[in-house]
Enzyme design. Structure first.
Site, PDB file in Angstrom:
ATOM      1  N   PRO A  92       0.828  -1.219   0.000  1.00  0.00           N
ATOM      2  CA  PRO A  92       0.000   0.000   0.000  1.00  0.00           C
ATOM      3  C   PRO A  92       0.847   1.247   0.000  1.00  0.00           C
ATOM      4  O   PRO A  92       1.998   1.239   0.446  1.00  0.00           O
ATOM      5  CB  PRO A  92      -0.794  -0.128   1.315  1.00  0.00           C
ATOM      6  CG  PRO A  92       0.087  -0.944   2.205  1.00  0.00           C
ATOM      7  CD  PRO A  92       0.787  -1.925   1.300  1.00  0.00           C
ATOM      8  N   PHE A  94       1.235   5.404   1.185  1.00  0.00           N
ATOM      9  CA  PHE A  94       1.060   6.024   2.491  1.00  0.00           C
ATOM     10  C   PHE A  94      -0.215   6.835   2.607  1.00  0.00           C
ATOM     11  O   PHE A  94      -0.865   6.812   3.631  1.00  0.00           O
ATOM     12  CB  PHE A  94       2.243   6.963   2.785  1.00  0.00           C
ATOM     13  CG  PHE A  94       3.444   6.230   3.292  1.00  0.00           C
ATOM     14  CD1 PHE A  94       3.388   4.890   3.581  1.00  0.00           C
ATOM     15  CD2 PHE A  94       4.628   6.904   3.481  1.00  0.00           C
ATOM     16  CE1 PHE A  94       4.481   4.209   4.060  1.00  0.00           C
ATOM     17  CE2 PHE A  94       5.739   6.229   3.953  1.00  0.00           C
ATOM     18  CZ  PHE A  94       5.676   4.888   4.243  1.00  0.00           C
ATOM     19  N   ARG A  95      -0.563   7.585   1.566  1.00  0.00           N
ATOM     20  CA  ARG A  95      -1.497   8.687   1.764  1.00  0.00           C
ATOM     21  C   ARG A  95      -2.869   8.516   1.125  1.00  0.00           C
ATOM     22  O   ARG A  95      -3.710   9.396   1.254  1.00  0.00           O
ATOM     23  CB  ARG A  95      -0.853   9.985   1.271  1.00  0.00           C
ATOM     24  CG  ARG A  95       0.448  10.279   2.009  1.00  0.00           C
ATOM     25  CD  ARG A  95       1.204  11.462   1.392  1.00  0.00           C
ATOM     26  NE  ARG A  95       2.461  11.662   2.070  1.00  0.00           N
ATOM     27  CZ  ARG A  95       3.603  11.069   1.739  1.00  0.00           C
ATOM     28  NH1 ARG A  95       3.632  10.231   0.721  1.00  0.00           N
ATOM     29  NH2 ARG A  95       4.719  11.291   2.419  1.00  0.00           N
ATOM     30  N   ASP A 168      11.232  -0.582  -0.518  1.00  0.00           N
ATOM     31  CA  ASP A 168      10.830  -1.995  -0.525  1.00  0.00           C
ATOM     32  C   ASP A 168      11.860  -2.926  -1.141  1.00  0.00           C
ATOM     33  O   ASP A 168      11.683  -4.143  -1.135  1.00  0.00           O
ATOM     34  CB  ASP A 168       9.481  -2.161  -1.237  1.00  0.00           C
ATOM     35  CG  ASP A 168       9.449  -1.506  -2.604  1.00  0.00           C
ATOM     36  OD1 ASP A 168      10.467  -1.554  -3.329  1.00  0.00           O
ATOM     37  OD2 ASP A 168       8.397  -0.936  -2.965  1.00  0.00           O
TER      38      ASP A 168
END
Length: 378
Positions: A92, A94-95, A168
């Site tokens: 996912p 962040f915002r 990541d």
């Protein structure tokens, strides 16, 4: 699209790297001075109309960019990427409202969502960060088609560098090496003791073992906390980010921007560091990085211009990053090669995961069989 895995404050300020030891003080000061000089040089150059602005694209479309690459005039491509290239892997951002990380941190009872990546809060309360890290830890996700498109650029000799905001490590999993990457916001790939008098380094496997055993990682030497080398709020960007951009961007023939909202500085400012004739292609779910109209009046900013009558080099392809890269690859004649690369690499990752799982099961079975049998009572 919101920038996933982007851990830098959204304040419009340039962050100058602070060296970790005394020997780097001069290089840090030089980087700061060069940044200020570049600002003034670009401002006066734009305001006075200096510098060339040749149009190199026949048309401002994905097709036009593909033809430019095939023409042989494009030798050095720089990629700027954000979280949008990893969301299809299951990571996912962040915002995004409802689905972003910041919208789903209630269980950690933080004073505010960003505290989970705030260095001072981490040193006092590391538990929330490591609980989240277990959910997102590298090795649980496979690179996307977009990651492999960047790898294909490398294999074909076009990639000068990939500047990523993501932590990541999927660029590395896809086959990019350390010299191919500028991990602007750090990485999980290495970790260090937070004590300035120690700074012992640890690798990805060491940190993974600690996190998945639910131990708070502490230094083997001094027992201080150990933190992955991702950039928290309150920390400086890597010095290599500043030194490499000065070498790379003046030589760029095509700037390929994917999966980022271009809101976080100083990363977003990189779009203005290529030459005035260098084409810039954005593949994203929405347009981003557009010039502020007020700044445009004085000729400053270097922002993207997709729609005005003066547009001559910026192209926006509105789609997911995977779909955009697949369409781009088809125009370049690379589609079958890209799809086969993704298939082969994903199969290899799945096979390796199965082998590791089987090895873990065999190890557990061996431990069980080696356990002494309980003695019978007489």
């Amino acid at each position: 699209m919101s920038d996933a895995s982007e851990l830098i404050k959204e304040e419009e300020e340039v962050i100058v790297p602070e060296p970790e030891d005394q020997s780097d003080d001069s290089s840090g000061d030089e980087a700061a001075g060069d940044t200020e000089m570049d600002f003034l040089r670009n401002l006066f150059s734009s305001s006075l109309g200096l510098g060339s602005a040749d149009k190199v694209l026949d048309e401002l479309t994905l097709e036009g960019v593909a033809e430019y690459i095939k023409s042989g005039r494009c030798e050095n491509i720089i990629c700027m990427v954000g979280a949008g290239i990893s969301t299809s892997a299951g990571i996912p951002d962040f915002r995004s409202p409802g689905t972003g990380l910041y919208a789903n941190l209630q269980k950690y009872k933080l004073p505010y969502p960003e505290a989970i990546f705030q260095i001072d809060y981490f040193k006092k309360h590391p538990e929330p960060f490591f609980a989240l890290a277990k959910e997102l830890y590298p090795g649980q996700f496979k690179p996307t088609l977009c990651h492999y498109f960047i790898k294909l650029l490398k294999d074909k000799g076009f990639l000068r560098r990939c500047y990523t905001q993501n932590i990541d490590t999927l660029e590395r999993v896809a086959g990019l090496e350390g010299d191919d990457l500028i991990e602007a916001h750090g990485t999980f790939y290495t970790s260090h003791c937070v004590s300035f008098s120690c700074r012992q380094e640890y690798n990805l496997e060491w940190m993974r073992d600690k996190i998945f055993s639910e131990d708070i990682p502490r230094c083997d030497k001094c027992k201080s906390l150990v933190k992955p080398d991702i950039v928290f709020f309150g920390e400086s960007l890597p010095v290599r980010f500043f030194t490499s951009m000065k070498m790379d961007f003046p030589r760029c023939d095509l700037l390929l921007i994917m999966g980022t909202s271009l809101q976080v500085q100083p990363f977003a400012g990189l779009v203005g560091r290529v030459s005035k004739s260098c084409p810039r292609l954005l593949i994203n779910m929405e347009k981003a990085g557009q010039a502020d109209p007020l700044f445009g009046l004085v000729g400053f900013g270097g922002g993207m211009d997709f729609d005005t009558d003066k547009a001559y080099r910026d192209v926006a392809h509105i789609s997911t990053c995977d779909d955009g890269c697949l369409a781009f690859a088809e125009l370049l004649g690379w589609k079958a090669e890209l799809e086969e690369l993704v298939k082969q690499e994903h199969t290899k990752i799945d096979r390796q995961a199965e082998q590791e799982k089987a090895g873990a099961s065999e190890g557990a079975a061996a431990e069980g069989s080696a356990a002494p049998e309980p003695q019978q009572e007489e």
